[in-house]
Design an enzyme around this catalytic site. Sequence first.
Site, PDB file in Angstrom:
ATOM      1  N   THR A   1      19.107  35.251  10.197  1.00  0.00           N
ATOM      2  CA  THR A   1      18.871  33.811  10.309  1.00  0.00           C
ATOM      3  C   THR A   1      17.793  33.308   9.359  1.00  0.00           C
ATOM      4  O   THR A   1      17.884  32.207   8.832  1.00  0.00           O
ATOM      5  CB  THR A   1      18.441  33.500  11.765  1.00  0.00           C
ATOM      6  OG1 THR A   1      19.467  33.992  12.622  1.00  0.00           O
ATOM      7  CG2 THR A   1      18.260  32.029  12.005  1.00  0.00           C
TER       8      THR A   1
ATOM      9  N   ASP B   1      24.422  40.557   8.400  1.00  0.00           N
ATOM     10  CA  ASP B   1      23.971  40.241   9.757  1.00  0.00           C
ATOM     11  C   ASP B   1      23.476  41.554  10.352  1.00  0.00           C
ATOM     12  O   ASP B   1      24.091  42.603  10.152  1.00  0.00           O
ATOM     13  CB  ASP B   1      25.145  39.690  10.579  1.00  0.00           C
ATOM     14  CG  ASP B   1      24.712  39.225  11.953  1.00  0.00           C
ATOM     15  OD1 ASP B   1      24.676  38.001  12.161  1.00  0.00           O
ATOM     16  OD2 ASP B   1      24.400  40.084  12.813  1.00  0.00           O
TER      17      ASP B   1
ATOM     18  N   SER C   1      23.697  42.935  13.057  1.00  0.00           N
ATOM     19  CA  SER C   1      24.655  43.695  13.882  1.00  0.00           C
ATOM     20  C   SER C   1      25.434  44.682  13.014  1.00  0.00           C
ATOM     21  O   SER C   1      25.978  45.660  13.528  1.00  0.00           O
ATOM     22  CB  SER C   1      25.648  42.754  14.560  1.00  0.00           C
ATOM     23  OG  SER C   1      24.947  41.854  15.361  1.00  0.00           O
TER      24      SER C   1
ATOM     25  N   ASP D   1      18.413  40.904  15.698  1.00  0.00           N
ATOM     26  CA  ASP D   1      19.158  41.624  16.740  1.00  0.00           C
ATOM     27  C   ASP D   1      18.936  43.136  16.718  1.00  0.00           C
ATOM     28  O   ASP D   1      18.778  43.751  17.767  1.00  0.00           O
ATOM     29  CB  ASP D   1      20.660  41.314  16.627  1.00  0.00           C
ATOM     30  CG  ASP D   1      20.959  39.857  16.953  1.00  0.00           C
ATOM     31  OD1 ASP D   1      20.069  39.187  17.522  1.00  0.00           O
ATOM     32  OD2 ASP D   1      22.070  39.387  16.649  1.00  0.00           O
TER      33      ASP D   1
HETATM   34  N1  ASP Z   1      22.578  37.608  14.302  1.00  0.00           N
HETATM   35  C1  ASP Z   1      21.370  37.490  13.556  1.00  0.00           C
HETATM   36  C2  ASP Z   1      21.010  38.876  13.057  1.00  0.00           C
HETATM   37  O1  ASP Z   1      20.463  39.653  13.783  1.00  0.00           O
HETATM   38  C3  ASP Z   1      20.297  36.904  14.379  1.00  0.00           C
HETATM   39  C4  ASP Z   1      18.977  36.815  13.676  1.00  0.00           C
HETATM   40  O2  ASP Z   1      18.854  36.842  12.480  1.00  0.00           O
HETATM   41  O3  ASP Z   1      17.986  36.706  14.370  1.00  0.00           O
HETATM   42  O4  ASP Z   1      21.282  39.158  11.932  1.00  0.00           O
END
Ligand code: ASP
Length: 349
Positions: free
Chosen positions: A18, A62, A64, A95
């Site tokens: 993010t 991302d 994940s 995450d």
């Molecule tokens: N889904 C995003 C990630 O972990 C959330 C974030 O950046 O905080 O890459």
Amino acid sequence: METRPEKASILLIYTGGTIGMIENAETGSLEPFDFCHLEEHVPELKDLGYTVSACPFDPPVDSSDMGPEGWKKIVELIAGHYHGYDGFVVLHGTDTMAYTASALSFMLENLGKPVVLTGSQLPIGVLRTDGKENLITAIEIAAASEGGRPLVPEVCIFFENSLMRGNRTRKVNADNFNAFSSYNYPLLAYAGVHIRYDLSQVYRPALPKPLRPHYEMDRHIALLKLFPGMSMQVVRSVLETPGLKGLVLETFGSGNAPRDEALLSLLKAATDRGLVVVNITQCLGGCVEMQRYETGKRLLEAGVISGYDSTTESAVAKLMFLFGQGMSAAEVKDYMNCSLIGEVTIPAQ
Ligand code: ASP
């Protein structure tokens, strides 16, 4: 104390998440911004007076989708630029940031410079973003030194106001700006009006040695969380996964499991076959003490080893790392029983 050297140079590695997003003015959707133009988006960086170079992942990931390949890329970047920079800031999705921080702490053996991971809950391009504060303070921490020596030469996470040892940290909130906690280890620094370091908690090797980067992580690791009434079929299928070498078993309280004979004999058979089973508590804080209750003692008898006060994230990364070095099950058990880089507190015998 010279904590803000003017000439410090920092390498900013943007992996994704993010923090590196801005809103497309036409479509309203979030998209990654061009890190080559970082100062356009964060003009405050000029006022810091450091040399900040950016090195973005292409494409950004991302978190994940982060794993051994992404960790290896970060280690390659840090090792490849190690002598050219005073410190490193890794921008990462929140995450799985705790897994990445844990993995890097093992993969960057003999680290002598700060590696500060940070991210944000709101994109850097939106008005109420927490990303700017996190980024600017992370850079300040990565640049901080005293008498030419970095203040925090370890892998850490900075988030909201807190600087935490990376392999002690967990993501604990999906919404709050205060998204990370370190329950079993004190903060390394707290950033209020001033950044107050607690240098007595910072890891410092007795003898500085050249950085020794490691790139291999073994994926033959599993994570199993117990719950009351769990089916033994599920336990069996995890324990009998072909090629499995290590298992993190998340247990109740101080390391307890049901005294179910079927469970205990499945575990015993698995540890007899050479599977390394590490007991980690499901609680956020505190330590596994298998001697404390009958329900814990039975796990010991089944060959399960203690993970002490380790986080799950750190135990998973440590098993991947140790098996990745080609170690035998017996060697891995020995190393799980000691602290490599401050990831566990081993009680005095
Ligand atoms: N889904 C995003 C990630 O972990 C959330 C974030 O950046 O905080 O890459």
